[in-house]
Structure formats: structure tokens, C-alpha cells
Design a protein around this motif. Structure first.
Motif, PDB file in Angstrom:
ATOM      1  N   GLU A  18      11.320  12.416   0.495  1.00  0.00           N
ATOM      2  CA  GLU A  18      10.525  11.185   0.462  1.00  0.00           C
ATOM      3  C   GLU A  18       9.038  11.516   0.423  1.00  0.00           C
ATOM      4  O   GLU A  18       8.629  12.665   0.494  1.00  0.00           O
ATOM      5  CB  GLU A  18      10.817  10.340   1.705  1.00  0.00           C
ATOM      6  N   ASP A  19       8.242  10.461   0.389  1.00  0.00           N
ATOM      7  CA  ASP A  19       6.801  10.627   0.474  1.00  0.00           C
ATOM      8  C   ASP A  19       6.404  11.200   1.827  1.00  0.00           C
ATOM      9  O   ASP A  19       6.916  10.766   2.848  1.00  0.00           O
ATOM     10  CB  ASP A  19       6.128   9.254   0.346  1.00  0.00           C
ATOM     11  N   ASP A  26       5.270   8.538   4.236  1.00  0.00           N
ATOM     12  CA  ASP A  26       6.334   7.763   4.878  1.00  0.00           C
ATOM     13  C   ASP A  26       6.950   8.536   6.028  1.00  0.00           C
ATOM     14  O   ASP A  26       7.238   7.988   7.089  1.00  0.00           O
ATOM     15  CB  ASP A  26       7.419   7.400   3.859  1.00  0.00           C
ATOM     16  N   ASN A  39      -2.375  12.058   1.948  1.00  0.00           N
ATOM     17  CA  ASN A  39      -1.490  11.392   2.898  1.00  0.00           C
ATOM     18  C   ASN A  39      -1.902  11.586   4.345  1.00  0.00           C
ATOM     19  O   ASN A  39      -1.276  11.077   5.245  1.00  0.00           O
ATOM     20  CB  ASN A  39      -0.070  11.938   2.736  1.00  0.00           C
ATOM     21  N   ASP A  43       9.796   2.944   4.893  1.00  0.00           N
ATOM     22  CA  ASP A  43       8.589   3.655   4.485  1.00  0.00           C
ATOM     23  C   ASP A  43       7.375   3.092   5.223  1.00  0.00           C
ATOM     24  O   ASP A  43       7.451   2.082   5.913  1.00  0.00           O
ATOM     25  CB  ASP A  43       8.406   3.573   2.964  1.00  0.00           C
ATOM     26  N   TYR A  67      12.761  -2.414   1.494  1.00  0.00           N
ATOM     27  CA  TYR A  67      11.495  -2.187   0.797  1.00  0.00           C
ATOM     28  C   TYR A  67      10.669  -3.460   0.864  1.00  0.00           C
ATOM     29  O   TYR A  67      11.217  -4.559   0.740  1.00  0.00           O
ATOM     30  CB  TYR A  67      11.746  -1.889  -0.676  1.00  0.00           C
ATOM     31  N   ARG A  73       6.869  -5.313  -0.422  1.00  0.00           N
ATOM     32  CA  ARG A  73       5.577  -5.263  -1.112  1.00  0.00           C
ATOM     33  C   ARG A  73       4.987  -6.615  -0.740  1.00  0.00           C
ATOM     34  O   ARG A  73       5.347  -7.637  -1.305  1.00  0.00           O
ATOM     35  CB  ARG A  73       5.874  -5.063  -2.576  1.00  0.00           C
ATOM     36  N   THR A 118       1.546   1.050  -7.087  1.00  0.00           N
ATOM     37  CA  THR A 118       2.132   2.266  -6.529  1.00  0.00           C
ATOM     38  C   THR A 118       3.313   1.917  -5.629  1.00  0.00           C
ATOM     39  O   THR A 118       4.382   2.523  -5.716  1.00  0.00           O
ATOM     40  CB  THR A 118       1.081   3.036  -5.695  1.00  0.00           C
ATOM     41  N   GLU A 119       3.113   0.912  -4.799  1.00  0.00           N
ATOM     42  CA  GLU A 119       4.191   0.516  -3.901  1.00  0.00           C
ATOM     43  C   GLU A 119       5.375  -0.043  -4.690  1.00  0.00           C
ATOM     44  O   GLU A 119       6.529   0.209  -4.374  1.00  0.00           O
ATOM     45  CB  GLU A 119       3.689  -0.534  -2.895  1.00  0.00           C
ATOM     46  N   ASN A 133       7.316   2.745  -6.273  1.00  0.00           N
ATOM     47  CA  ASN A 133       8.143   3.407  -5.261  1.00  0.00           C
ATOM     48  C   ASN A 133       9.457   2.650  -5.073  1.00  0.00           C
ATOM     49  O   ASN A 133      10.530   3.230  -5.001  1.00  0.00           O
ATOM     50  CB  ASN A 133       7.349   3.497  -3.959  1.00  0.00           C
ATOM     51  N   ASN A 181      11.736   2.992  -8.186  1.00  0.00           N
ATOM     52  CA  ASN A 181      12.291   4.327  -8.372  1.00  0.00           C
ATOM     53  C   ASN A 181      13.359   4.689  -7.352  1.00  0.00           C
ATOM     54  O   ASN A 181      14.154   5.583  -7.582  1.00  0.00           O
ATOM     55  CB  ASN A 181      11.177   5.377  -8.300  1.00  0.00           C
ATOM     56  N   ASN A 182      13.340   4.032  -6.222  1.00  0.00           N
ATOM     57  CA  ASN A 182      14.214   4.501  -5.135  1.00  0.00           C
ATOM     58  C   ASN A 182      15.283   3.526  -4.663  1.00  0.00           C
ATOM     59  O   ASN A 182      16.241   3.934  -4.020  1.00  0.00           O
ATOM     60  CB  ASN A 182      13.370   4.912  -3.931  1.00  0.00           C
TER      61      ASN A 182
END
Ligand code: ADP
Ligand code: MG
Length: 870
Positions: free
Chosen positions: A153-154, A157, A182, A261, A650, A652, A671-672, A675, A678-679
Motif C-alpha cells: 500500500e501507500d 496510509d 509521505n 487509508d 474508500y 473521497r 489522486t485520491e 487510488n 486502482n484498488n
């Protein structure tokens, strides 16, 4: 740097080994700071700066703090961002030949100093990167927790799952943008790369945990994580001089918990509110009614890492049910009030920093354990029984502390008064000797008064001369010949006698020996108890779990929560759900509960429209929070809830500005969103609140549309999508599984009333102007805004493609003739099939329908017309 005194030479030598720390240098009863350190410390701690000027050497700035208040000052220095190296006298000054030996015994950093809020862990995190993999080790030296795992993961996060007070990272990564981006806002400790070397790390771990391989912990072969963990152990060993209480390595099984996250933790206000970062106003603020700090820490970690294994969830729910039975939780909470932070006490005992009072509070806690065990002695097989088995009875420890440690011991360990009379014969004897000699000295006063006839004669004591007899000036002529003069004062003189000195030697000798002996015995007792560390840690965790569970039971009853059914179906069905935090706030209106139904079929994506302030964001968050609560095993604010479990939530939400990082709102938003796209999986829950807001209207609508389409077609995650673009309600026309909902409002002339009720179907208005009126915008502006809106709605663009905002009705009378009541542009935006639909609709008696009904009718017909595959 010519002639330093031996002391300053010693100081310089030690300081040179700790150039980046503020050195607290023990001198008698003070910690002194010198030179640059003193200048910084006096400014940070608001204490007086003086100079040390001993003639021989150049004057040096200095300042100091009393040793017994050092903790507060160290905490202040750390808060201000400094490291503190604590240098102690490591031999008895009275036995020292020459200068007392001194050593740095601790280096304190944010990750290694006790936290301000005991309900939070004091984590230090170490990470290592290799290709896509992050190796992570997390430790809390105050509790003895040591955790490792690997993640794809990021980094951001992962960091926010633990909110570490300090992050250890390879020096070479410090300026690597991948990492650096980060790490903003965290206390960083770059550490030489060689400590992250796999073999070096592996060896460090084997040595520290005294094992032959890492198989037993399940992290053998986790190369990247081991690198991070070894470096962390190495760093902590160096800073704490080996005083660590880790007993085992825990491996975080990623697959066993829901991943949240950083954005979601923040957006849903899980442990702190967005406004000021306080725990009030967060979900934790509502759910945390734990009694012990360790229970508070555990509940917090449950919120950071909700479960996904249904069985584990059910175990917690069952336990809460049993605790609710007969208000068992209330009795349990009563007992927990007498329990201190056993987890931290065990750690301090284990690394030898616990004092006598710590042992007493451990004893007091352990004495309650049998009562707790009795309360848990239930017949069926459940989590509570299991926890009960984890808690041993510590009769030996209790007895040992009870018989050995005095009832009211001082904090200091070197001043005696620690050991109970009757525990050790030598202690008792020394006490007797010093006691009787002391009595005898007191008796000398009376005897000498009689002998000399001086009524004001006094026996006193000071550190320099020991015991003395004091005679005032007026009586000096009566002093007997055997008195030996020691000191002349303004008002009289001080004398000693051989007899006084003889008893003094007895008292002081016995007291000294007594203090040393008591300290030795205390250390033995502490060492014995530290043999129980693992059992204590196990019991502490079980008690913390009981505390967290009974907090959830307590809250469930207090706020009228229901036990949700959590299963592996795809349905999320909530009846009369409430927002756990908002419903507890004073809103000035009653909180209106709402239903929700989401699944992977017809109710896959809910598009939620409604004017600003209607309650869209609240509704969506409330669903996410209910799901999350269900998955930590808690009961939920609803009449009824069924939760097909979620692997990830998730979000946003809103326009979070991270201007300081130099990213625009829109960039952050995209960006969020990326994310998420993609996941997310089919099992995820997605909350999208006003996606596409940060750019122009058409851009925004297009992006939002495409995102929704992608989720509906590709991901199929259960999704809530709030938008003020009512154009998006047309998604329901062309996509399976998309449903429109709106939050009802009532129009009242130019005003609106919020009903707070969710209902099926789209809205076709955004009521922006009415909301602006509520906010108190001047009437003139509202009138003009209505005019502009009218223009916009009539024809949004002119021939040149520019918005016709400047258009004025007076200036263009003739254009008034067109306009059908329908906004053609809206209907045509994403489909070319509008015309036949409108024709059919115009054939209906639309006058008898409300606008919403009419629109729904329209949609229904369109659905029929469109060749949607079912
Ligand atoms: P939106 O996202 O539609 O602009 P919000 O969800 O931010 O609206 O809600 C605005 C305010 O309305 C909230 O801060 C709260 O005070 C109130 N509110 C929202 N939902 C409810 C509800 N169900 N019951 C009572 N008040 C509510
Ligand atoms: Mg909103």
C-alpha cells in the motif's frame, strides 16, 4: 580549549558522543546543561541561564533542573523537537576516587519517551523499501509491543494506521521524493543504511529475542520487514542501553483486517475530528468509554484495524451480548476501576525502571483479578471464557509485594523506606540501631541542658558537621571544657562532643547501610516480578480486551444500538440508521434516521442528489461508520442492520485542501480518486462526495460520470455517490445497478425546509439560491442571482460557446419565446434518445404530477426505450 577542569573534560567527552542531543548532565541533585545546550534549554524550558566561571576556564553558559522534576523538562524538550541524552552518575560519589564516573543511560526521542495521553500508544515505526514492497516494524517500548509486516500500500496510509511519534528510516531514503512526500509533519530519525542490511538485521533480531530462527514468529523470510525490524531493534537497544521489554514479535496478518487509508481515517473522523484534530467529535470519542488506559489503546487500535473475519466479529458480538445480560458489563467496569495500566507497569518492571509505588499499584490491580475471573466464569464457550483463561492469578507476586514493600514508600529508591518491617532481619536490625541511636541523641539534649544549666541549648544536624550542640552568645561562658568548638555563627557557636560523634557514627552508618540494603532487596523483588512479564502482558491484553468490550456494551445500551448481522453476502441493509457522532451533538433539530440498501445487483451505486446542507454527506458517512462499527464487533446506531462484510472502505469527501504540500485541491481529489479506482474490489465500500468539484463544471461532470461508469461496469463495489450535478442522475438511465436517491426538501415560497429524509428518485434542482438565502446573502444579490440562473437555465451557452451569464431579460425580449420547460441540454447531455421520450411524455397529463414524479416517469420510459442489457 586550554585548561579544562577534570569535570568539564568529562563533560566534553560525553557530549562529543551525543552531538545532536541536548545533554542532561547529572551533577548531584541537578541535571546541568552547558554551552549551546544550555542556551537552547533555558529558552525552551524558560529557566534561568547563568555562567559557569571557575577562573581557570573560559566562562560557559549553563542552566539546570532538579533531578526529581526532570521528566517534565524532558517532555518539554522533546515536544519542542529536541532529543535528550540523559547522563547519570554511575558510581556512588562517596566511593569515587577522583571524579565520579558518568554515562549516558538513555537517549529520549518522541518515539521513546512516555506519551502525554496514556490512552494512545507511543509508537515508533521503522520502514524499509524494496521495489514495490514496504517492510514495516512498529514498536511501543512503554507496552512491549513489537509488530512487523510487509505491505504494497501507500506508505502514507501505512503510517496513518499507527500515527507513530517517530519514524526511523534509512539515511539514503531521507531525500528520496517517494518517501519524503509521505513523511511531512512526522519526527524523522534517519539511520545509517547498514543497520537495514538484511543479514545484519536478521542477526540483531535473533540476538535480541534469543531465538535461533524467526520461524516461531512467522516472519522468517520476510526480508524487507526483517530489515526494518532489525534496524529498529538496533536503534532502540542503542538508545535505551538494552532496557527493553519486548518478549516476542507479532506479525500483522494483513488479510485479517479491513484496510483504512489515511484519507478515509481522516474523512470519516475515526479517531480525531477534522476541525481541530481532537478526539471529541470523532467516532472514538463516542465509543471510548474504557476505564483503563490499556483498554483505551486497544479500542483505538480496533478502530484503526477493523476485522474482516466473520468468526472473530461474531465472537466480539457474542461477548457484548453476554456483557449486556444482567448488566454484567457494569459490574465488570466497577472492578476495572481498580486496575492500573498493567501493560505499562509490566514493561517498566521488566526493564528495571519501576519504583516501589509502581509495584504497589501492580499489587492493587492483581488483587482484583480473582474477582474479575469469577465474573467471567461462565459455562458456555465464548470469547469471555477464552479471555478468562488468558488471565492467571498472580498469588505469588501479590504475596511477595505485599510482604516486602512498605505501605507508603517514597518515589526515590535510594533513600530507604521501601521495605516493610518483618520482611528481612537485617533491615529490621539496622532500623532498630539507627532508631535507638537517634533516640539517644535526642536524649542528649535534655542531659546536656541539665549538666550545663543552659536552657536554650539545642542539638541540631547539618550535612557538613553532622550532629552538633548549639549555644547562644549569652551562654558561651557556661560551656563545659569537653565541648569542641566547630563553627561560629552570628548569634552563637556550635560544638561537638565525643559522645555525640559516637552515636552519630552509629546512626549514619546504620542509615547508610539500611538504604543500600533496602535498595538491594527492592531490586531483587523487582527482578522476581519481572520473571512474570510475559504472563503479565498476556493478562494485560485480556483485561484490555474486556475493558474495550464492556465499553462497547455500555455505549450500545446507553445510545440504543442494535446488534448487526454481519455475513459474507453482498447486502448492506440498514433500517433507521443514525450518524453515531452527529446524533449526539446539539444540532438544534432532532436527528432524522434513514434507511439504506446497497448490494452488488440493482442497488450497486446510489447517486444521491439534493441541495447543499440537505444531509448528503451525513447520510453517506453514517452508512460507512455503521459498516465500520459492525466490523469492529460493535453494535450500531440503527433499528436493524445487515452488513455483507467490506474489505475496505474508500472515501473521497469534500474539498480537502493540502495547499501546504503544493498540491491543488483538484490534484488531491484526483489522486485520491485514482487510488480508489486502482484498488477497490467488489467487496469494497466506496463513498464519493462531490467528485469533480475542483474543476470547471463540464470537466467535473465528465470526470464524475466516467468514474461512476467505471465503478458500475468494472469494479462493482458498493458505492454511494453524492453530487450537486443533477445531470448525473441520468446515470440511472443507462447503467444497470445505479439508483437515484435524493434528500427531501420542501419548498416554501422562496425558501426551503430540510426534511432530512432520503427518498428514491432524482432531484432536478440544486436550490443553491435558497440555501444562499438561509446563509443570509443580501436580497438584492439573491434577486440578481435568480435572474442569472434563469438565463443559464434557458440556454447555457451562446453561439460562441461562452456562458450567457451577462445576458439580461430586458435586453433580449424576443428570445423569451423559446423554452419548453424542459432543459434540453440536461437531457441531451449524455444520450441521443431524448426526442422520442419527450414526445411520449408530452402526451401524458403531466400537470397532475409533481416535478419529481414527472421526472421519474420520464426516466422510467427512457429506461424502457434504451437497449440496456438486463
Ligand atoms: P450536504 O452534504 O448535503 O451539504 P451535510 O450532510 O453536510 O449536507 O449536512 C448538513 C447539516 O445538516 C449537518 O451538519 C447536520 O447539522 C444536518 N443534518 C444532516 N443530516 C441530518 C439528519 N439526518 N438529521 C438531522 N440533521 C441532519
Ligand atoms: Mg456535503
Amino acid at each position: 580549549m586550554s585548561e579544562l577542569t577534570p569535570l568539564m573534560r568529562q563533560y566534553s567527552e560525553i557530549k562529543s558522543n551525543h552531538p545532536d542531543s541536548i545533554l542532561f548532565f547529572r551533577l548531584g541533585d541537578f541535571y546541568e546543561m552547558f554551552g549551546e545546550d544550555a542556551v537552547i534549554a533555558s529558552r525552551t524550558l524558560q529557566i534561568a541561564l547563568t555562567t559557569r566561571d571557575r577562573g581557570k576556564e573560559a566562562p560557559v553558559p549553563m542552566c539546570g533542573v532538579p533531578y526529581f522534576t526532570a521528566d517534565t523538562y524532558i517532555a518539554k524538550m522533546i515536544k519542542a523537537g529536541y532529543k535528550v541524552a540523559l547522563c547519570e552518575q554511575v558510581e556512588d560519589p562517596r566511593e569515587a576516587k577522583g571524579i565520579v564516573k558518568r554515562e549516558v543511560v538513555n537517549v529520549f526521542t518522541p518515539g521513546t519517551f512516555s506519551p502525554e495521553d496514556p490512552r494512545e500508544n507511543n509508537y515508533i515505526m521503522s520502514f524499509f523499501l524494496k521495489e514495490n514492497l514496504i517492510g514495516i516494524a512498529v514498536a511501543d517500548i512503554t507496552t512491549g509491543e513489537f509488530l512487523v509486516y510487509e505491505s504494497i500500500e501507500d506508505l502514507r496510509d501505512e503510517i496513518s494506521r499507527f500515527e507513530p511519534k517517530e519514524i526511523l528510516l534509512p539515511l539514503s531514503l531521507k531525500n528520496n521524493p517517494l518517501a519524503a512526500d509521505n513523511l511531512d509533519g512526522f519526527y524523522l530519525t534517519p539511520y545509517d543504511d547498514l543497520h537495514f542490511d538484511y543479514l545484519e538485521s536478521y542477526r540483531a533480531l535473533l540476538k535480541h529475542f534469543r531465538v535461533a530462527s524467526l520461524d516461531g514468529y512467522g516472519c522468517e523470510g520476510m526480508v524487507v520487514a526483517v530489515s526494518a525490524a532489525g534496524a529498529l531493534i538496533n536503534y532502540l537497544e542503542n538508545n535505551q542501553k538494552g532496557n527493553l521489554s519486548f518478549k516476542k514479535i507479532n506479525v500483522l496478518r494483513r488479510a485479517s483486517c479491513m484496510f483504512l487509508d489515511a484519507a478515509t481515517l481522516r474523512n470519516l473522523e475515526i479517531t480525531k475530528n477534522v476541525r481541530d484534530g481532537d478526539r471529541d467529535g470523532s467516532l472514538l470519542g463516542i465509543l471510548d468509554e474504557t476505564i483503563t488506559p490499556m483498554g483505551g489503546r486497544l479500542l483505538r487500535s480496533w478502530l484503526h484495524r477493523p476485522l474482516i473475519e466473520l468468526n472473530e466479529i461474531k465472537l466480539r458480538q457474542d461477548a457484548i451480548d453476554i456483557l449486556l445480560d444482567n448488566k454484567r458489563y457494569s459490574k465488570l467496569r466497577g472492578l476495572l476501576k481498580g486496575i492500573s495500566d498493567i501493560e505499562r507497569l509490566a514493561s517498566r518492571i521488566s526493564f528495571g525502571s519501576a519504583n516501589a509505588r509502581d509495584l504497589l499499584s501492580l499489587k492493587a490491580s492483581l488483587k482484583i483479578v480473582p474477582e474479575i475471573k469469577q465474573l467471567l466464569a461462565l459455562h458456555s464457550d465464548n470469547l469471555l471464557c477464552d479471555l478468562n483463561r488468558q488471565i492467571d492469578e498472580f498469588f505469588d507476586a501479590v504475596n511477595l509485594i505485599e510482604s516486602a514493600i512498605a505501605d507508603n514508600p517514597p518515589i526515590s529508591l535510594k533513600d530507604g523506606g521501601l521495605i516493610k518491617t518483618g520482611f528481612n532481619r537485617d533491615v529490621d536490625e539496622l532500623r532498630q540501631i539507627s532508631g535507638s541511636a537517634r533516640d539517644f541523641i535526642a536524649a542528649i539534649e535534655a542531659k546536656e541542658r541539665q549538666r550545663t544549666g543552659i536552657n536554650s541549648l539545642k542539638v541540631g544536624y547539618n550535612r557538613v558537621f553532622g550532629y552538633y550542640i548549639e549555644i547562644t552568645k549569652a551562654n558561651l561562658s557556661q560551656v563545659p571544657a569537653d565541648y569542641i568548638r566547630k563553627q561560629t555563627l552570628a548569634g552563637g557557636e556550635r560544638f561537638i562532643t565525643p559522645e555525640l560523634k559516637e552515636y552519630e557514627a552509629k546512626v549514619l552508618g546504620a542509615e547508610d547501610r539500611l538504604k543500600n540494603l533496602e535498595y538491594e532487596i527492592f531490586q531483587e523483588v523487582r527482578l522476581k516480578i519481572s520473571g512474570e512479564t510475559e504472563r503479565l502482558q498476556r493478562a494485560a491484553l485480556a483485561i484490555a480486551t474486556l475493558d474495550a468490550l464492556s465499553s462497547l456494551a455500555h455505549v450500545a445500551e446507553k445510545y440504543n444500538y442494535a446488534r448487526p448481522l454481519v455475513d459474507d453476502g453482498d447486502t448492506i441493509h440498514i433500517t433507521e440508521g443514525r450518524h453515531p457522532v452527529l446524533e449526539r451533538m446539539h444540532l438544534g433539530e432532532r436527528f432524522v434516521p434513514n434507511n439504506a440498501l446497497l448490494d452488488s445487483g440493482d442497488n450497486n451505486i446510489l447517486v444521491i442528489t439534493g441541495p447543499n446542507m440537505a444531509g448528503k454527506s451525513t447520510y453517506m458517512r453514517q452508512i460507512a461508520l455503521i459498516v465500520l462499527m459492525a466490523q469492529i464487533g460493535s453494535f450500531v446506531p440503527a433499528e436493524n442492520a445487515r452488513v455483507g462484510y467490506v474489505d475496505r472502505i474508500y472515501t473521497r469527501i469534500g474539498a480537502s485542501d493540502v495547499i501546504t504540500k503544493g498540491q491543488s485541491t483538484f490534484m488531491v481529489e484526483m489522486t485520491e480518486t485514482a487510488n480508489i479506482l486502482n484498488n477497490a474490489t467488489e467487496r469494497s465500500l466506496i463513498i464519493l462526495d462531490e467528485v469533480g468539484r475542483g474543476t470547471s463544471t463540464f470537466d467535473g461532470i465528465s470526470i464524475a460520470w466516467a468514474v461512476a461508469e467505471y465503478i458500475a461496469r468494472q469494479i462493482k463495489a458498493r458505492t454511494l455517490f453524492a453530487t450537486h450535478y443533477h445531470e448525473l442522475t441520468e446515470l440511472a438511465l443507462v447503467l444497470n445497478g445505479v439508483k437515484n436517491f435524493n434528500i427531501a426538501v420542501k419548498e416554501w415560497g422562496d425558501e426551503i425546509i430540510f426534511l432530512r429524509k432520503i427518498e428514491e428518485g432524482p432531484t432536478n434542482k440544486s436550490y443553491g439560491i435558497q440555501v444562499a438565502r438561509l446563509a443570509g446573502l443580501p436580497e438584492d444579490i439573491l434577486e440578481r442571482a435568480k435572474e442569472i440562473l434563469y438565463n443559464l437555465e434557458r440556454a447555457e451557452l451562446n453561439e460562441l460557446g461562452a456562458p450567457k451569464i451577462a445576458y439580461s431579460p430586458q435586453a433580449a425580449d424576443k428570445s423569451r419565446s423559446f423554452g419548453t420547460g424542459f432543459r434540453k441540454s440536461q437531457l441531451d447531455l449524455f444520450t441521443t434518445q431524448a426526442d422520442p421520450v419527450i414526445k411520449e411524455l408530452l402526451g401524458l397529463d403531466i400537470l397532475n404530477l409533481t416535478p419529481i414524479e414527472a421526472l421519474n416517469k420520464l426516466y422510467e420510459m427512457r429506461r424502457k426505450l434504451s437497449d440496456k442489457p438486463k
